[in-house]
Design an enzyme around this catalytic site. Structure first.
Site, mmCIF file in Angstrom:
data_model
loop_
_atom_site.group_PDB
_atom_site.id
_atom_site.type_symbol
_atom_site.label_atom_id
_atom_site.label_comp_id
_atom_site.label_asym_id
_atom_site.label_seq_id
_atom_site.Cartn_x
_atom_site.Cartn_y
_atom_site.Cartn_z
ATOM 1 N N CYS A 167 -13.600 22.193 -2.127
ATOM 2 C CA CYS A 167 -13.328 20.958 -2.874
ATOM 3 C C CYS A 167 -14.622 20.260 -3.274
ATOM 4 C CB CYS A 167 -12.448 20.022 -2.049
ATOM 5 S SG CYS A 167 -10.740 20.592 -1.884
ATOM 6 N N ASP A 202 0.862 -1.181 0.000
ATOM 7 C CA ASP A 202 0.000 0.000 0.000
ATOM 8 C C ASP A 202 0.901 1.236 0.000
ATOM 9 O OD1 ASP A 202 -1.940 1.925 0.303
ATOM 10 O OD2 ASP A 202 -2.724 1.181 2.205
ATOM 11 N N ILE A 203 1.021 1.887 -1.171
ATOM 12 C CA ILE A 203 1.879 3.068 -1.314
ATOM 13 C C ILE A 203 1.093 4.303 -0.894
ATOM 14 C CG2 ILE A 203 3.263 4.455 -2.892
ATOM 15 C CD1 ILE A 203 3.496 2.040 -4.714
#
Length: 392
Positions: free
Chosen positions: A364, A178-179
């Site tokens: 956002c 999991d990067i």
């Protein structure tokens, strides 16, 4: 004088700056001191000059300082973007300065990579745990077939995590990388529900500490590492599956090819890689000045063509899934959680901090609602034989 004391409305000054702003707003449905919840309530007479001189940076900072208010910032921003004002939000000097800087300097180099961790992700685990749900997912939920409400945020995030696991084709015994693991949401879910061993990496010390707590007792290792660290690539081995959720926005255009080269090197033959990232409609090297200063320093959003060009020499694209509209309800649920729990944080964080987060989440949400931003999940392989049918 506190921010709250400055929130009394003021009479609109009859100046050329005000008239220019009114001209820009005409036809958008957003008015100055109007009756609708998305109208701008002016609290400081110099607001117009500040916004015209400083663009989106001045607008965001003025909100943080109480110079204006709005009940529904999300809808205000959505209407302004649909009206075409997004391209005018950055001053010419801002655009030129950023392009020159980004063209000469690698803003997302290994040396600079920790900046966003310190500024944003280390802001405070107490704040993020109240803003997010129990999964601690800080990325877009998957709202397919779910009623939109803050109470369903956890279900939407679990649906997203499960979608990623199914796209990866996880089975017990696999090894998952999991990067940009955040607070360990995917690592914990994949280990618990799919029986895989997970290595998660993050550049935020605060995230790493809480992720280790979140994944306690599971076959999960959380490392405080940059994906480019030579010792990590040399010693970590290879993986049956790789996922990267909400991290690619911090990679930067100068590092896209390097990122995909590392992913390809770490992915075993027959393995799958799921990239989950916010995307831009335009192939432009730019960043919103306010977001760049206060929320995600050195962040930049990839376009579809940039992503394709950077990956094509390293991996085969199997599937592209856009569910950017789902980020709108995700962000609004985070804002509702923050409003509900702010009294628990008020002794630690200032009213200015609260307004910063309210503006960030509302703006956002408005950008995703206007479809100015996208959310992509892209599946890559080394070119596995046979057909790949992505789950939905």
């Amino acid at each position: 004088m506190s921010i709250e004391q400055r929130l009394a409305p003021v009479a609109l000054p009859d100046t050329r700056h005000r008239r220019t702003v009114e001209h820009l707003l005409a036809g958008s449905g957003v008015r100055l001191n109007g009756p609708d919840p998305w109208d701008i309530r002016v609290r400081h007479p110099d607001l117009f000059r500040r916004v015209l001189q400083q663009g989106s940076l001045g607008l965001g900072e003025a909100y943080m300082e109480g110079w204006w208010d709005c009940e529904q910032i999300d809808e205000m921003i959505c209407r302004l973007l649909r009206h075409g004002l997004g391209s005018r939000a950055h001053t010419t000097s801002e655009r030129i300065a950023y392009r020159l800087q980004a063209g000469v300097i690698n803003l997302q180099s290994r040396r600079r990579a920790g900046v966003v961790g310190k500024v944003h992700y280390d802001f405070g685990n107490d704040l993020f745990t109240r803003m997010l749900d129990d999964t601690l997912c800080y990325s877009c939920g998957y709202w397919k077939d779910l009623p939109v409400s803050a109470e369903n945020l956890g279900k939407a995030q679990q649906a997203k995590l499960d979608l990623v696991c199914r796209k990866l084709g996880l089975t017990p015994g696999m090894r998952l990388l999991d990067i940009g693991c955040g607070w360990g949401s995917l690592a914990a879910y994949a280990a618990r529900h799919y029986g895989v061993e997970v290595v998660g990496i993050t550049i935020s010390a605060e995230q790493a500490a809480l992720a280790r707590e979140h994944c306690a007792g599971l076959p999960v290792e959380i490392l405080l590492k940059d994906y480019r660290d030579p010792d990590f690539r040399r010693t970590i081995g290879s993986f049956d599956a790789i996922a990267s959720i909400g991290m690619f926005e911090h990679v930067g255009h100068k590092n896209y090819a390097t990122y995909f080269a590392h992913a390809a090197h770490l992915l075993r033959p027959g393995g799958r890689f799921v990239l989950h990232t916010i995307g831009s409609n335009q192939s432009d090297i730019s960043a919103d000045p306010w977001v760049n200063r206060y929320i995600f320093p050195n962040g930049v959003l990839p376009s579809a063509s940039q992503l394709v060009r950077a990956s094509e020499a390293h991996l085969v694209m199997e599937d592209w899934h856009n569910f950017g509209a789902d980020y709108d309800p995700t962000l609004m649920a985070w804002r509702a959680n923050l409003d509900q729990h702010w009294h628990e944080l008020a002794d630690t964080y200032s009213p200015r901090d609260k307004r910063m987060f309210k503006y960030y989440l509302g703006a956002c949400a408005g950008a995703f609602r206007a479809r100015q931003l996208q959310l992509w999940q892209v599946v890559f392989t080394h070119g596995t034989a046979g057909r790949y049918d992505a789950p939905r």
